[in-house]
Design an enzyme around this catalytic site. Structure first.
Site, PDB file in Angstrom:
ATOM      1  N   HIS A  55       0.848  -1.212   0.000  1.00 33.56           N
ATOM      2  CA  HIS A  55       0.000   0.000   0.000  1.00 33.56           C
ATOM      3  C   HIS A  55       0.874   1.250   0.000  1.00 33.56           C
ATOM      4  O   HIS A  55       1.498   1.588   1.009  1.00 33.56           O
ATOM      5  CB  HIS A  55      -0.905  -0.009   1.235  1.00 33.56           C
ATOM      6  N   GLN A 150      -9.856   9.609  -4.285  1.00 30.86           N
ATOM      7  CA  GLN A 150      -9.437  10.330  -3.077  1.00 30.86           C
ATOM      8  C   GLN A 150     -10.535  11.234  -2.508  1.00 30.86           C
ATOM      9  O   GLN A 150     -10.657  11.403  -1.310  1.00 30.86           O
ATOM     10  CB  GLN A 150      -8.193  11.177  -3.394  1.00 30.86           C
ATOM     11  N   HIS A 208      -9.704   1.960   0.727  1.00 36.37           N
ATOM     12  CA  HIS A 208      -9.371   2.694   1.946  1.00 36.37           C
ATOM     13  C   HIS A 208     -10.636   2.645   2.800  1.00 36.37           C
ATOM     14  O   HIS A 208     -11.620   3.306   2.483  1.00 36.37           O
ATOM     15  CB  HIS A 208      -9.029   4.143   1.628  1.00 36.37           C
TER      16      HIS A 208
HETATM   17 FE   FE2 Z   1      -3.496   5.084   1.701  1.00 36.78          FE
END
Ligand code: FE2
Length: 414
Positions: A55, A150, A208
């Site tokens: 990761h 994100q 995530h």
């Molecule tokens: Fe991350």
């Protein structure tokens, strides 16, 4: 190539390894030197499989301080600062920084990397750059790319379309960020969406998931349920899962059963989780790290990642998984002698399982000749004393060769 008399994965008995055509041809206590053109006599040295960083974020790497430093150290300020830096991205900028970090990682024995790439950018600048990087570094790093939203999927304009486009462009895995979506319903729906997308394009999944010190975050149970019911199981990974360290023990106990049944992989990022975590606490202050020890005890596959190398979320890092491992096992209460001895699995075989590269990972006859040689006899000594990594060998080729440390000291007793 014949590698002589090494301790393979802490084994007390020394063995020889015969390499030909990039593969391991034989492993035995004694192999005739006539079988090889060149012989590496590494008597008593440690050989382990290569390191895996399961990761990391290569699009943001080496941008710390641009346009400003994250002085608060929170995840959310990191996202805000990155959102500004993102507007300055060019493909050349991303490629230069990513390759610099990958070379640094390779110099420390990493041969497998999974990088998340922010795709909440209609120009896909970072993804286009990293798709090129993936091909260019293939001789020294197996690089996987995850489409990472994100700024959210349902909470970002055209988020679903951007994710689907990224899937078509050739990522290896589909990501998500449910805890950052505007509300819990968006979070849950984003998981359903991304799992369906992964199934449609035959991709792995790496989300995530619940990277927040919120005991009420419940996205992990949704992801694990989807992994189980869809049959995708170990093709699915939950990264971070910080909230699992904040939930009550009764809920954690109940959830462990589902996690084991689902065969989901988990990735903890000890350096970054501990840096970003607990930021809203006074005292007692949480560590921000998921329940690594308990997950392992419940037969859940856990690996460690570096996550960030000098970017808005973490100001430090130099691509060395031994730093990640040391902090990770310390913070997780995994410092029994045998736990330390075997801890390289957390940055090795467990990561390879998450990346689904088991067919080319491990020191076995028939597998690619990819391994590391350290100037010591077992991994406990390596992690303690940080002896030189003498070789990183991939597919039978020497990628890195270091000479043993030659320090001069003048410490005489009176
Ligand atoms: Fe991350």
């Amino acid at each position: 190539m014949l590698i002589k008399q090494v301790h393979i994965e802490n084994n007390v008995t020394k063995k020889d390894i015969l390499v030909a055509d990039g593969k391991i041809k034989a492993i035995s206590e004694h192999i005739d030197e006539k079988q090889a053109d060149d012989v590496l006599d590494l008597d008593g040295k440690l050989v382990i499989p290569p390191f895996v960083d399961s990761h990391v974020h290569l699009d943001s790497t080496l941008t710390a301080g641009e346009p400003e430093w994250n002085e608060s150290g929170t995840l959310f300020d990191g996202i805000n600062i990155w959102s500004k830096r993102k507007q300055m991205l060019t493909q050349a900028d991303v490629k230069n920084r990513a390759i610099k970090t990958l070379k640094k990682q390779a110099s420390h024995g990493i041969q497998f990397v999974r990088s998340h790439v922010d795709v909440t950018d209609p120009t896909f600048t970072a993804l286009k750059a990293l798709l090129e990087v993936r091909a260019e570094v293939a001789d020294f790093i197996d690089l996987q790319l995850v489409a990472f939203p994100q700024e959210g999927i349902l909470s970002f304009p055209n988020g679903k379309e951007l994710m689907e486009e990224a899937a078509k462009m050739g990522v290896d895995a589909i990501g998500g960020i449910p805890h950052y979506e505007f509300n819990q319903y968006y979070g849950r729906d984003s998981l359903t969406f991304l799992m369906n997308l992964a199934k449609k394009y035959n991709k792995l999944v790496d989300v995530h998931c619940d990277e927040i010190d919120d005991p009420n975050a419940r996205n992990l149970e949704v992801l694990a349920t989807l992994a189980y019911e869809s049959g995708m199981k170990d093709k699915v990974t939950a990264s971070h899962t910080v909230s699992l360290a904040s939930v009550n023990d009764a809920y954690a106990y109940k959830l462990m059963r589902l996690l084991e049944m689902s065969q989901i992989n988990m990735v903890a990022n000890p350096l970054v989780n501990m840096h970003l975590g607990g930021r809203f606490d006074t005292y007692p202050k949480r560590r921000g790290l998921t329940r690594v020890k308990e997950l392992l005890e419940n037969h859940v596959n856990v690996s460690f990642g570096e996550d960030d190398v000098k970017d808005p979320w973490y100001p430090m890092g130099n691509g060395n998984m031994l730093d990640v491992l040391y902090v990770g096992i310390l913070a997780s209460g995994l410092m029994g002698y045998h736990q330390i001895l075997d801890s390289y699995q957390l940055i090795g075989a467990n990561g390879a399982k998450t990346l689904h590269v088991n067919d080319k990972y491990g020191i076995e006859v028939g597998k690619p000749a990819s391994f590391l040689v350290f100037d010591t006899d077992n991994f406990y000594n390596e992690l303690n004393e940080r002896k030189t990594m003498l070789y990183s060998i991939k597919d039978g080729k020497v990628l890195v060769k270091n000479h043993p440390e030659m320090a001069e000291t003048h410490l005489k007793l009176k």
